[in-house]
Design a protein around this motif. Structure first.
Motif, PDB file in Angstrom:
ATOM      1  N   ALA A  97       0.637  -1.373   0.124  1.00  0.00           N
ATOM      2  CA  ALA A  97       0.076   0.025   0.127  1.00  0.00           C
ATOM      3  C   ALA A  97       0.731   1.359  -0.037  1.00  0.00           C
ATOM      4  O   ALA A  97       0.350   2.299   0.459  1.00  0.00           O
ATOM      5  N   SER A 103       0.505  -1.933  -6.371  1.00  0.00           N
ATOM      6  CA  SER A 103      -0.185  -0.858  -6.204  1.00  0.00           C
ATOM      7  C   SER A 103      -1.655  -0.669  -6.797  1.00  0.00           C
ATOM      8  O   SER A 103      -2.317  -0.031  -6.471  1.00  0.00           O
ATOM      9  N   PRO A 117      -6.909  -1.422  -1.689  1.00  0.00           N
ATOM     10  CA  PRO A 117      -6.468  -1.483  -0.524  1.00  0.00           C
ATOM     11  C   PRO A 117      -7.844  -2.305   0.352  1.00  0.00           C
ATOM     12  O   PRO A 117      -8.756  -2.326  -0.009  1.00  0.00           O
ATOM     13  N   ASN A 150      -8.531   1.132   4.314  1.00  0.00           N
ATOM     14  CA  ASN A 150      -9.753   2.152   3.806  1.00  0.00           C
ATOM     15  C   ASN A 150     -10.351   3.040   5.175  1.00  0.00           C
ATOM     16  O   ASN A 150     -10.317   4.167   5.042  1.00  0.00           O
ATOM     17  N   ALA A 198      -7.588   5.288   6.554  1.00  0.00           N
ATOM     18  CA  ALA A 198      -7.463   6.340   5.569  1.00  0.00           C
ATOM     19  C   ALA A 198      -8.530   7.380   5.816  1.00  0.00           C
ATOM     20  O   ALA A 198      -8.293   8.580   6.059  1.00  0.00           O
ATOM     21  N   THR A 207      -1.971   4.902   3.712  1.00  0.00           N
ATOM     22  CA  THR A 207      -1.883   5.020   2.311  1.00  0.00           C
ATOM     23  C   THR A 207      -0.298   4.727   1.937  1.00  0.00           C
ATOM     24  O   THR A 207       0.149   4.485   0.903  1.00  0.00           O
ATOM     25  N   GLY A 208       0.750   4.884   2.983  1.00  0.00           N
ATOM     26  CA  GLY A 208       1.736   4.555   2.676  1.00  0.00           C
ATOM     27  C   GLY A 208       2.631   3.676   3.566  1.00  0.00           C
ATOM     28  O   GLY A 208       3.916   3.495   3.209  1.00  0.00           O
ATOM     29  N   SER A 248       1.830  10.077  -0.628  1.00  0.00           N
ATOM     30  CA  SER A 248       1.385   8.766  -0.645  1.00  0.00           C
ATOM     31  C   SER A 248      -0.096   8.558  -0.909  1.00  0.00           C
ATOM     32  O   SER A 248      -0.768   7.761  -1.350  1.00  0.00           O
ATOM     33  N   ALA A 249      -0.706   9.626  -0.204  1.00  0.00           N
ATOM     34  CA  ALA A 249      -2.182   9.943  -0.168  1.00  0.00           C
ATOM     35  C   ALA A 249      -2.597  10.085  -1.535  1.00  0.00           C
ATOM     36  O   ALA A 249      -3.488   9.549  -2.046  1.00  0.00           O
ATOM     37  N   TRP A 289      -2.546   7.036  -3.799  1.00  0.00           N
ATOM     38  CA  TRP A 289      -2.990   5.855  -3.173  1.00  0.00           C
ATOM     39  C   TRP A 289      -4.055   5.404  -4.203  1.00  0.00           C
ATOM     40  O   TRP A 289      -4.578   6.390  -5.064  1.00  0.00           O
ATOM     41  N   SER A 290      -4.197   3.943  -4.296  1.00  0.00           N
ATOM     42  CA  SER A 290      -5.005   3.543  -5.344  1.00  0.00           C
ATOM     43  C   SER A 290      -6.629   3.457  -4.792  1.00  0.00           C
ATOM     44  O   SER A 290      -7.505   3.260  -5.567  1.00  0.00           O
TER      45      SER A 290
END
Lengths: 100, 729, 179
Positions: free
Chosen positions: B316, B337, B341, B346, B349, B390-391, B470-471, B474-475
């Motif tokens: 992630a 990626s 997630p 989720n 985040a 996210t990271g 990273s956010a 984020w996928s």
């Protein structure tokens, strides 16, 4: 031997009569001392007439009895003084705190 | 090799010992408390540094030391401690920051009569935190976690004679307890599934490959994997401890404690524990049933797999791929990626991003200097969770570390300001302090710039930038990034506002103080003593120097936490630069807005309204009253609880009480019957018997008249009778 | 001086000593003046000491003289002086039921005398005519009779301490005590 025993009996009864008849606490103590001495006469008399040759038991009994009598006299007199200090009296017939 | 590991337990044990000693020390003995506590922490710091050196020398390896605590039946409960880069970094950070807070407290608490007790609690608190950080068993972690809750209760309520402090302590305890229930349930569930609570146990721990595969495979009825459920439950504990929405309300109230406590709780320890917990169990949050090979890679003993492959934590963490390896291994990285997630990530985040935004907005409208910082902490913790989700742990923990330093700095600075202004906490009554407290001002400015993310020089910029980046990559969804970005703007804005209020403009303290009826003429605000400014300076230096371990050019921290050797990167990808640009813009926007609102038109008096208040009064009111969340809870849970309580009371009174009264009456009636029987039948006979006994005793006691001579006469008569009997015979 | 007594015929000395002992004993209990009583008691003790000497128990006689005449008699006199001031008793010096007491004593005397006269022991002849030396007694005391000796020492210590504690002047005389 009979003489000593009779003397002891008489001395004992004189002491007993004093204890029973006198009002004063110190007189009662004196009577008790006399009774103890009557017992001591017996110790000595029986020692003298005992069968064992090398036995000193009667004598030591007498000596220890004397020591106990001394202790008793000390404590008894201290008690008499204490009672006198609290109640200003040592009359035996006035002491009846133990009345049931 | 095992040298440091064997004495690692000393790090929490020393403060615990000190705390035990201090708890037995009489309150009037003040001399030894501070040196003893600081000495214990200093020693712990040295051990932690050695541990860090060892952990970093081979970052992929997890060294754990386990032993059996107790056994029941055939199973044994094992606890132990662990040494890996994450725990070593946390140990170093906690001992260092807490140590300087201890030093600061010498000055801040010098007038308090319970000085020794304060250090006793502080040591206990720090010891518990260190235990959380290094424990290798969820059970031990939970135990230390609860001790920490207790210590925070004691510390927040340290001035327990204030009703507000006592209430705040209770509130903190109860709110964190709500989260802890989740933690406990998750722990039990985990034990039921895997049979162990050890994190790492040579392949048998619950964070290692076998257990993760099993957990991810075990689905519960709603289609959710067991690992997801457990991770969410554990996240509840983290929410409570780290003050995330919806359990964040205790944290600002915790400001009732002494300021060093606020620094300790909000910077280094308690709130960081939640983030740390999620970082620790990150493999659990990311475990998916289909991702077996990647999960295997997390098994830390498997060093070869890690060096060859990016760790699973990067599943992630697309950003770390982006640096250099993304191009080299497009298929694998892309495969990671693009997979969506997990549910846990989720939730994390979203919770993090929402908290970050709301708390930073509320912070804009507060007047209490510590309360602003408290909401700022809540907001930054939201950032950390966002980064974690996210990271991966490296991103979140980097921000955790930098935040620990600059937030401790800010709180201690606020403490210094409060101390200098004679226990004044309202920023409207400050102003112009930069002239009077230059050292505090300088260090506070460093902390403020680090928090707001002033580019390049300050550690906060790099860690926050990494989170935002990273956010962005984020996928899952882009919304958390947007929320975080607004939060970053608001952060810069409220920090500018606070600086303007506290350090610039005219001093507004005196008349207001007189209005409040202070009888003693208050002297001018003064600079704090050396023992307080020195920790500020050290922490400020750290807030800047920490920059070097986390830049994209040399992501030492990132690599170490991900389990491979650090390396220097020559090139920086476009994505990184773009994210940096965005975060610089965000900070700049915040600064500019703050400048326009507060610096250009400086408030001159206490009663001058806030510029925003006059422009957008309705929103301002909402923010000032902290979003009415407390009121909401009072209206909802409070009323429900009260109603339930009233119902139970009614139940108790009418239904149960009626039954009890019936039984009682029946018993009374029986008793009366018994009494009648007793009195008229038994007692009659018994009393007569008694009377007769007494009468005869009276007669018998006539003999005992207390006269010794009568006794002696009786004795003599008896003797004579015995003698006569002997002769007769 | 005592050697003279021993040289006299045995029976006469015994009768004299016995009479002295009994008469002084009766006197010590019959007189009204307490001091006189105590003095007659000491005479009685001296007579007993003489009796012991006559019976070859020299050590016992000396102990009798020392302890009873020297110690007990003196503290008796002190006790008398400390309590009633040494004067004669006011009122009757006899108890309310003194007749009963004396009657009992006489009864007991007759009973015991009867017992003594019937006893077979009295016919035994005297054996220990040699008097034991003090060295002999000391050795016996330190070997065979060590435990009784120590017990007696303990008893005497306790009695001495007890007597001191009892007779010690209290710091505050109690006023609530009824005299």
């Amino acid at each position: 031997m009979t003489f000593y025993l009779a003397l002891s009996v008489l001395l004992f009864c004189v002491g007993l009569a004093g204890v029973l008849a006198r009002r004063h606490a110190i007189m009662a103590l004196i009577g008790i001392e006399l009774m103890l001495n009557a017992a001591n006469i017996n110790f000595i008399a029986f020692w003298r007439h005992s069968s064992a040759a090398d036995d000193l038991s009667g004598m030591f009994w007498m000596i220890f009895s004397v020591a106990i009598a001394a202790a008793e006299a000390a404590v008894g007199l201290a008690l008499v003084i204490l009672v006198f200090r609290h109640r200003r009296s040592v009359r035996l017939d006035e002491l009846e705190s133990l009345k049931g | 090799m095992t040298g440091v590991l064997d004495i690692l337990w000393l790090i929490p044990a020393l403060p615990l010992l000190v705390s035990a000693i201090l708890s037995l020390t009489p309150a009037r003995v003040k001399g030894g408390a501070a040196p003893l506590s600081i000495g214990a922490l200093g020693l712990g710091f040295l051990i932690a540094c050695a541990a860090l050196a060892e952990a970093v020398s081979d970052p992929g390896q997890v060294r754990a030391h386990n032993f059996t605590w107790f056994e029941f039946g055939s199973s044994a409960v094992k606890i132990g401690w662990v040494l890996d880069p994450l725990s070593a970094l946390m140990l170093v950070m906690v001992t260092f920051v807490a140590g300087w807070i201890f030093v600061f407290s010498i000055g801040y608490m010098s007038h308090d009569e319970n000085f020794t007790r304060f250090y006793c609690f502080l040591s206990l608190f720090t010891s518990a935190m260190l235990g959380v950080v290094m424990s290798n068993s969820l059970l031990m972690l939970f135990a230390c976690w609860e001790v920490m809750g207790l210590a925070s209760y004691l510390l927040i309520g340290f001035w327990h004679h204030r009703p507000s402090a006592a209430a705040a302590a209770r509130k903190a305890f109860i709110y964190t307890r709500i989260g802890d229930i989740g933690f406990l349930l998750g722990m039990l569930w985990l034990y039921a599934e895997t049979g162990t609570l050890l994190l790492y146990d040579n392949g048998a721990g619950c964070l290692e490959a076998n257990a993760l595969t099993q957990l991810a495979g075990a689905a519960i009825s709603t289609g959710m994997a067991a690992s997801t459920g457990i991770a969410l439950l554990l996240f509840c504990g983290a929410i409570g401890k780290s003050g995330q929405i919806p359990l964040h309300v205790w944290l600002p109230d915790a400001m009732e404690g002494p300021t060093p406590v606020s620094a300790l709780i909000h910077a280094a320890t308690m709130v960081a524990a939640g983030v740390f917990l999620m970082a620790r169990i990150h493999p659990l949050s990311t475990a998916t049933a289909s991702a077996k090979p990647i999960v295997t890679a997390t098994a830390p003993a498997n060093a070869t797999a890690q060096s060859a492959q990016p760790a699973v934590r990067m599943e992630a963490a697309p950003k770390s791929q982006a640096h250099a390896e993304a191009a080299a291994k497009p298929t694998e990285a892309g495969g990671d990626s693009t997979s969506s997630p997990t549910l846990t990530l989720n939730v994390m985040a979203w919770v993090g991003a929402l908290t970050a935004l709301l708390a930073s907005l509320v912070a804009v409208a507060q007047y209490d200097i510590k309360r602003i910082l408290a909401y700022s902490t809540v907001s930054q913790l939201g950032f950390m969770f966002l980064g974690l989700a996210t990271g991966g742990p490296a991103v979140g923990v980097f921000h955790l570390l930098t935040h620990a330093f600059f937030k401790a700095l800010l709180f201690l600075g606020a403490g210094s300001v409060i101390h200098g202004c004679h226990e004044e906490q309202d920023i409207r009554r400050m102003g112009g302090l930069w002239r009077r407290m230059p050292a505090t001002f300088g260090t506070y400015a460093v902390g403020m710039m680090a928090l707001s993310g002033v580019p390049l020089l300050f550690s906060g910029f790099w860690s926050k930038d990494e989170i935002l980046h990273s956010a962005l990559a984020w996928s899952g969804s882009k919304w958390p990034f947007a929320l975080g970005l607004v939060a970053a703007v608001a952060t810069a804005f409220y920090m500018t506002r606070q600086m303007a209020y506290v350090f610039f403009g005219p001093h507004r303290g005196h008349p207001a103080m007189y209005e409040q009826g202070h009888r003693i003429p208050v002297t001018q605000p003064h600079e704090s003593p050396m023992v307080m400014t020195l920790p500020l300076g050290v922490l400020a230096a750290c807030a800047i120097l920490l920059t070097v371990v986390g830049t994209p050019m040399w992501p030492w921290l990132h690599s170490v936490l991900s389990g491979h050797a650090p390396e220097v990167r020559r090139e920086v990808s476009v994505g990184v630069l773009f994210a940096m640009l965005i975060s610089i813009l965000a900070a700049g926007t915040g600064f500019t807005a703050g400048w326009i609102c507060y610096m250009r038109r400086r408030a001159s008096g206490f009663n001058d309204g806030d510029p925003l208040q006059t422009r957008i009064p309705s929103i301002w009111r909402c923010l000032e009253s902290r979003g009415w969340i407390d009121e909401l809870y009072k209206m909802s849970f409070g009323i429900w609880t009260a109603a339930a309580g009233r119902f139970c009371d009614w139940l108790d009174r009418i239904v149960l009480g009626g039954g009890v009264r019936m039984i009682q009456n029946a018993a009374l009636a029986t008793a009366w019957m018994g009494r009648l029987w007793d009195e008229f039948f038994l007692n009659g006979g018994f009393a007569r018997g008694c009377e007769q006994t007494r009468n005869s005793a009276d007669r018998a006691s006539l003999v005992q008249n207390g006269q010794i001579q009568r006794y002696l006469r009786i004795l003599a008569g008896a003797l004579a009778l015995v003698a006569l009997w002997i002769i007769w015979k | 001086m005592e050697g003279g007594f021993i040289a006299m015929p045995t029976d006469v000395i015994l009768w004299i000593l016995g009479g002295l002992i009994l008469i002084s004993a009766v006197m010590s209990l019959a007189l009204r003046n307490l001091i006189h009583c105590a003095l007659f008691l000491m005479v009685c003790f001296l007579g007993l000491a003489g009796l012991y000497l006559h019976l070859n128990a020299v050590f016992s006689g000396l102990v009798q003289a020392l302890v009873y005449v020297g110690a007990v008699g003196i503290i008796l006199i002190f006790a008398i002086l400390l309590t009633e001031g040494g004067g004669t008793e006011t009122g009757s010096h006899l108890g309310s039921q003194w007749r009963t007491g004396i009657g009992l004593a006489v009864l007991l005397a007759f009973a015991l005398l009867g017992a003594v006269s019937n006893s077979p022991q009295t016919t035994q002849a005297a054996r220990h005519t040699e008097e034991p030396t003090v060295r002999e007694i000391g050795l016996k005391l330190m070997t065979d009779y060590l435990l009784p000796l120590q017990t007696i020492g303990l008893l005497l210590t306790a009695a001495a301490i007890g007597a001191v504690v009892l007779a010690m002047q209290e710091p505050k005389p109690r006023k609530d005590e009824t005299p």
